[in-house]
Scaffold this motif. Structure first.
Motif, short mmCIF file in Angstrom:
data_model
loop_
_atom_site.label_atom_id
_atom_site.label_comp_id
_atom_site.label_asym_id
_atom_site.label_seq_id
_atom_site.Cartn_x
_atom_site.Cartn_y
_atom_site.Cartn_z
N HIS A 56 37.87 52.20 39.41
CA HIS A 56 38.61 51.99 38.17
C HIS A 56 37.70 52.22 36.96
O HIS A 56 38.13 52.84 35.97
N ASP A 57 36.47 51.75 37.05
CA ASP A 57 35.51 51.97 35.96
C ASP A 57 35.22 53.46 35.79
O ASP A 57 35.10 53.95 34.66
N LEU A 58 35.09 54.16 36.91
CA LEU A 58 34.82 55.60 36.86
C LEU A 58 35.95 56.33 36.14
O LEU A 58 35.71 57.19 35.28
N VAL A 59 37.17 56.03 36.49
CA VAL A 59 38.32 56.68 35.86
C VAL A 59 38.36 56.35 34.36
O VAL A 59 38.59 57.23 33.52
N GLY A 60 38.09 55.10 34.02
CA GLY A 60 38.08 54.71 32.62
C GLY A 60 37.02 55.46 31.83
O GLY A 60 37.26 55.91 30.71
N SER A 61 35.86 55.61 32.44
CA SER A 61 34.77 56.35 31.80
C SER A 61 35.11 57.82 31.61
O SER A 61 34.82 58.42 30.57
N ALA A 62 35.74 58.41 32.63
CA ALA A 62 36.11 59.82 32.55
C ALA A 62 37.13 60.08 31.46
O ALA A 62 37.11 61.12 30.80
N ALA A 63 38.04 59.12 31.25
CA ALA A 63 39.10 59.29 30.26
C ALA A 63 38.65 58.92 28.85
O ALA A 63 39.30 59.33 27.88
N ALA A 64 37.57 58.17 28.75
CA ALA A 64 37.19 57.60 27.46
C ALA A 64 36.86 58.64 26.40
O ALA A 64 37.26 58.52 25.24
N GLY A 65 36.15 59.69 26.79
CA GLY A 65 35.70 60.67 25.80
C GLY A 65 36.82 61.33 25.03
O GLY A 65 36.85 61.31 23.80
N ALA A 66 37.78 61.91 25.75
CA ALA A 66 38.88 62.64 25.11
C ALA A 66 40.15 61.81 25.00
O ALA A 66 41.13 62.27 24.42
N GLY A 67 40.13 60.61 25.57
CA GLY A 67 41.31 59.77 25.51
C GLY A 67 42.41 60.20 26.46
O GLY A 67 43.56 59.78 26.31
N ARG A 68 42.07 61.03 27.44
CA ARG A 68 43.06 61.47 28.40
C ARG A 68 42.37 61.83 29.72
O ARG A 68 41.15 62.02 29.77
N LEU A 69 43.14 61.93 30.76
CA LEU A 69 42.65 62.37 32.05
C LEU A 69 43.80 63.07 32.76
O LEU A 69 44.82 62.46 33.06
N ASP A 70 43.64 64.37 32.99
CA ASP A 70 44.74 65.17 33.51
C ASP A 70 44.65 65.45 35.00
O ASP A 70 45.67 65.59 35.66
N ILE A 71 43.43 65.59 35.49
CA ILE A 71 43.22 66.03 36.88
C ILE A 71 42.18 65.12 37.53
O ILE A 71 41.09 64.93 36.97
N VAL A 72 42.51 64.56 38.66
CA VAL A 72 41.55 63.81 39.46
C VAL A 72 41.46 64.47 40.83
O VAL A 72 42.47 64.62 41.52
N VAL A 73 40.26 64.90 41.19
CA VAL A 73 40.02 65.51 42.50
C VAL A 73 39.11 64.59 43.30
O VAL A 73 37.95 64.41 42.95
N HIS A 74 39.65 64.01 44.35
CA HIS A 74 38.81 63.19 45.23
C HIS A 74 38.27 64.10 46.33
O HIS A 74 38.94 64.35 47.34
N ASN A 75 37.07 64.57 46.12
CA ASN A 75 36.44 65.47 47.07
C ASN A 75 35.39 64.78 47.93
O ASN A 75 35.05 65.26 49.00
N ALA A 76 34.85 63.66 47.45
CA ALA A 76 33.82 62.95 48.23
C ALA A 76 34.39 62.58 49.60
O ALA A 76 35.52 62.11 49.71
#
Length: 265
Positions: free
Chosen positions: A75-95
């Motif tokens: 959840h923290d990772l997703v929040g961090s990824a979205a924080a810069g631009a204020g949005r998150l369009d694509i999440v790829v779980h490749n790990a």
């Protein structure tokens, strides 16, 4: 110069396990299509090297640590990824991945590792990303699955079970999010060339390649381009699906069928 076939300009993408191999190829192709890519990797210096390479090419990329796979960390990772631009369009779980072990040798730690890394993380990432994507009325949740979800390999029953669970997650999540502008899909790689490990040895690759109908391993880009399509606007009517990218390796009933058809020795 003509516009790219898949234009992701203005999109923000998060790729877990994005530092090398398939993950690096996915991150690169998304960035080349115009997305601002966040590369999350346990080994941060590997991700930073890729991000530096992409940035040097005037592409948008930054890194994020992947310290754990629990609900709070993701959840923290997703929040961090979205924080810069204020949005998150694509999440790829490749790990993904796990230590190989026969069922007789399997212990709780190995089983938990396989389930946490490959399957449980899908739920926590989707749970965190969906509210953001719902507000945008656009989202792509993508997962690198495996043909192991549908075939058996000695020492990999726990991995196969986790990946089969991933495919079930994709269908269930796609159904739940279908009215929210969010699609959920995956790609099932077969044998993909790697730069390390026993399967990367030329003699092993040559031998296994004989049992693949197209005659050779695939490349990381073969997976990345399938992901690029699924991440695009053009894939708006595709959800709950996995694309098998395996050179036909799951087509014959047995390796003997390949040998007989092509006269291999």
């Amino acid at each position: 110069m003509s516009a790219p076939a898949f234009d992701l300009s203005g999109r923000v993408a998060l790729v877990t396990g994005g530092g090398r191999g398939i993950g690096a190829a996915i991150a690169t192709r998304l960035a080349e299509a115009g997305a601002s890519v966040v590369i999350a990797n346990r080994t941060l210096d590997v991700a930073e090297a890729l991000a530096a390479d992409l940035t040097a090419r005037n592409l948008s990329a930054r890194t994020a640590p992947l310290p754990g796979l629990g609900r709070a960390e993701l959840h923290d990772l997703v929040g961090s990824a979205a924080a810069g631009a204020g949005r998150l369009d694509i999440v790829v779980h490749n790990a993904g991945g796990c230590p190989w072990a026969s069922i007789d040798e399997l212990d709780e730690e190995k089983l938990e590792q396989a389930l946490s890394l490959n399957l449980k993380a899908c739920f926590w990432l989707a749970q965190a990303a969906a509210p953001i994507m719902r507000r945008q009325n656009f989202g792509r949740i993508l997962v690198t699955s495996s043909v192991s979800a549908r075939v058996a390999m000695a020492g990999g029953a726990h991995y196969s079970a986790a990946k089969a669970g991933v495919n079930a997650f994709i269908r269930g999540a796609a159904f739940e999010y279908a009215r929210d502008g969010i699609t959920v899909n995956g790609v099932e790689p077969g044998f993909i060339a790697k730069d390390r490990g026993s399967m990367s040895k030329p003699e092993v690759a040559d031998r296994l390649g004989q049992f693949i109908p197209v005659g050779h391993y695939g490349e990381a880009d073969d997976i990345a381009f399938a992901m690029l399509y699924l991440a695009s606007e053009q894939a708006k009517y595709t959800t709950g699906q996995t694309i098998v990218v395996d050179g036909g390796s799951t087509l014959p009933e047995t390796g003997y069928a390949v040998e007989k058809h092509w006269g291999l020795s």
